[in-house]
Design a protein around this motif. Structure first.
Motif, PDB file in Angstrom:
ATOM      1  N   CYS A   1       1.876   1.419   8.335  1.00  0.00           N
ATOM      2  CA  CYS A   1       1.625   0.244   7.500  1.00  0.00           C
ATOM      3  C   CYS A   1       1.282  -0.934   8.399  1.00  0.00           C
TER       4      CYS A   1
ATOM      5  N   LEU B   1       4.050   7.039   0.990  1.00  0.00           N
ATOM      6  CA  LEU B   1       3.175   6.290   0.091  1.00  0.00           C
ATOM      7  C   LEU B   1       3.558   6.593  -1.349  1.00  0.00           C
ATOM      8  N   ASP B   2       3.382   5.595  -2.227  1.00  0.00           N
ATOM      9  CA  ASP B   2       3.609   5.871  -3.637  1.00  0.00           C
ATOM     10  C   ASP B   2       2.354   6.498  -4.233  1.00  0.00           C
TER      11      ASP B   2
ATOM     12  N   SER C   1      -0.087   5.439  -5.829  1.00  0.00           N
ATOM     13  CA  SER C   1      -1.347   4.694  -5.726  1.00  0.00           C
ATOM     14  C   SER C   1      -1.657   4.252  -4.305  1.00  0.00           C
TER      15      SER C   1
ATOM     16  N   HIS D   1       0.478   2.867  -1.903  1.00  0.00           N
ATOM     17  CA  HIS D   1       1.165   1.703  -1.367  1.00  0.00           C
ATOM     18  C   HIS D   1       2.374   2.118  -0.533  1.00  0.00           C
ATOM     19  N   CYS D   2       2.658   1.336   0.490  1.00  0.00           N
ATOM     20  CA  CYS D   2       3.819   1.566   1.348  1.00  0.00           C
ATOM     21  C   CYS D   2       5.097   1.483   0.517  1.00  0.00           C
TER      22      CYS D   2
ATOM     23  N   GLY E   1       5.336  -2.274  -0.039  1.00  0.00           N
ATOM     24  CA  GLY E   1       4.390  -2.359  -1.147  1.00  0.00           C
ATOM     25  C   GLY E   1       2.956  -2.646  -0.760  1.00  0.00           C
ATOM     26  N   THR E   2       2.647  -2.747   0.533  1.00  0.00           N
ATOM     27  CA  THR E   2       1.289  -3.034   0.973  1.00  0.00           C
ATOM     28  C   THR E   2       0.397  -1.811   0.777  1.00  0.00           C
ATOM     29  N   ARG E   3      -0.810  -2.038   0.308  1.00  0.00           N
ATOM     30  CA  ARG E   3      -1.758  -0.939   0.070  1.00  0.00           C
ATOM     31  C   ARG E   3      -2.295  -0.417   1.393  1.00  0.00           C
ATOM     32  N   CYS E   4      -2.302   0.897   1.551  1.00  0.00           N
ATOM     33  CA  CYS E   4      -2.943   1.549   2.695  1.00  0.00           C
ATOM     34  C   CYS E   4      -4.383   1.853   2.302  1.00  0.00           C
TER      35      CYS E   4
END
Length: 362
Positions: free
Chosen positions: A307, A327-328, A330, A332-333, A337-340
């Motif tokens: 991340c 990752l979730d 969608s 996200h970390c 919660g930051t988008r990869c």
């Protein structure tokens, strides 16, 4: 619509006639000027009856199911299998080519496998592949075959991945990439002298392709640079390259720095030290590249995804095997919660490091 002359020879449209009667191929910036019966440097495009034809449509040097990380793509459907194939020939003349038995082949007998675009798409489904890779040699030169295959794949929900040097003219480039979902572009160096003397091509055309893909298409792109001792591995060149990538493509484009082994016409050049790869990765990260990797060596830290916000390992990799997933659904970390950046399924694939040869007929 593809127009066949023989079973494996089709007409093409990117060419024009010169005043002296020769035909100029306008597919790539090499602009081969051909007399009747003469082949271009790529070998599979030829002046036949005063037009440029492709002579290897539907013929492949072989098919295999690979881990997608082998392309390499680390941010496009991680862990999934990808059906890979190529033809023969290439429009570059890299002295270090590590697929030279395919890309430098001048024997059509090397193309033993026959398969239609529809058969390839159906084979991808049959082998549970999420995507098809046009690879081993550069798909630019089998433009018509690759596009028809990508169209057949799209009808069945299969993604298409180009593994290419990006050396192609603007008009055929636009036609080609409208059918591609992802690409790994081989940014071979960051000097015109390297491109001209070692690959027989030019850097600016490749940089133009990279800017086009990033800013005018939705194709997911990753970059690979094979670091060759004493040729393209200086700190100054790596600084310039990574700064250019961040400035012109953005920080979210992954960069892969891979190890050279002596091959083709550079057998006296030594292997790339691991420290050189780690240096390149560190320079990239320092200059703002969020996802920088090392390849062709064993180094979990340098092959894993982190991340960029909190530093958590998002995707652990041990070679081609995924060891961690944070990752979730969608992308996200799970920590911050930051988008990869990338294209991810809700869950990672489980293909691992296997390579499976495939026979396709039809």
């Amino acid at each position: 619509m593809t127009t066949f002359i023989t079973q494996d020879t089709v007409t093409t449209k990117y060419w024009h006639t010169l005043e002296d009667g020769r035909i100029q191929c306008d597919l790539c910036p090499r602009f081969c000027k051909l007399h009747e019966g003469q082949r271009g440097l790529c070998f599979i495009r030829k002046n036949l009856n005063h037009q440029v034809v492709m002579t290897s449509y539907g013929r492949s040097s072989g098919f295999a199911v690979d881990p997608i990380e082998k392309k390499p793509l680390n941010h496009f459907l991680p862990g999934t299998p990808i059906l890979s194939f190529g033809t023969a020939g290439c429009n570059l003349a890299c002295k270090f080519c590590q697929n030279w038995d395919i890309s430098k082949s001048r024997e059509m007998d090397a193309l033993m496998s026959m398969a239609s675009p529809e058969a390839i798409a159906k084979a991808a489904i049959a082998h549970n592949c999420a995507s098809v890779a046009y690879t081993y040699n550069d798909p630019v030169i089998f433009h018509e075959y690759a596009i028809d295959t990508a169209k057949a794949c799209r009808e069945l929900g299969i993604k298409s991945v180009a593994v290419t040097a990006g050396y192609v003219c603007p008009e055929p480039r636009a036609e080609f990439y409208q059918w591609m979902d992802a690409a790994n572009i081989d940014l071979k160096a960051f000097s015109e002298s390297f491109y001209h003397t070692i690959t027989g091509s030019h850097l600016d055309a490749v940089l133009d392709t990279l800017k086009y893909l990033k800013h005018e298409t939705s194709v997911w792109i990753e970059l690979t640079t094979l670091l060759i001792p004493g040729k393209n591995d200086s700190e100054a060149e790596l600084e310039a390259m990574t700064q250019w990538v961040v400035e012109h493509l953005g920080p979210e484009v992954p960069m892969h720095f891979t190890a050279f082994h002596p091959d083709w016409k550079m057998r006296d050049t030594p292997h790339t030290p691991k420290d050189t790869l780690l240096m390149a990765r560190n320079i990239a990260i320092k200059n703002g590249v969020r996802y920088a990797y090392v390849g062709n060596v064993h180094n979990k830290t340098g092959q894993s995804t982190y991340c960029h916000q909190c530093g958590t390992m998002l995707i652990g990799r041990d070679g081609y095997i995924l060891s961690d997933w944070h990752l979730d659904e969608s992308g996200h970390c799970l920590t911050c919660g930051t988008r990869c950046a990338g294209v991810f399924d809700a869950q990672p694939g489980q293909w691992g490091a296997r390579r499976q040869s495939v026979r396709i007929s039809g």
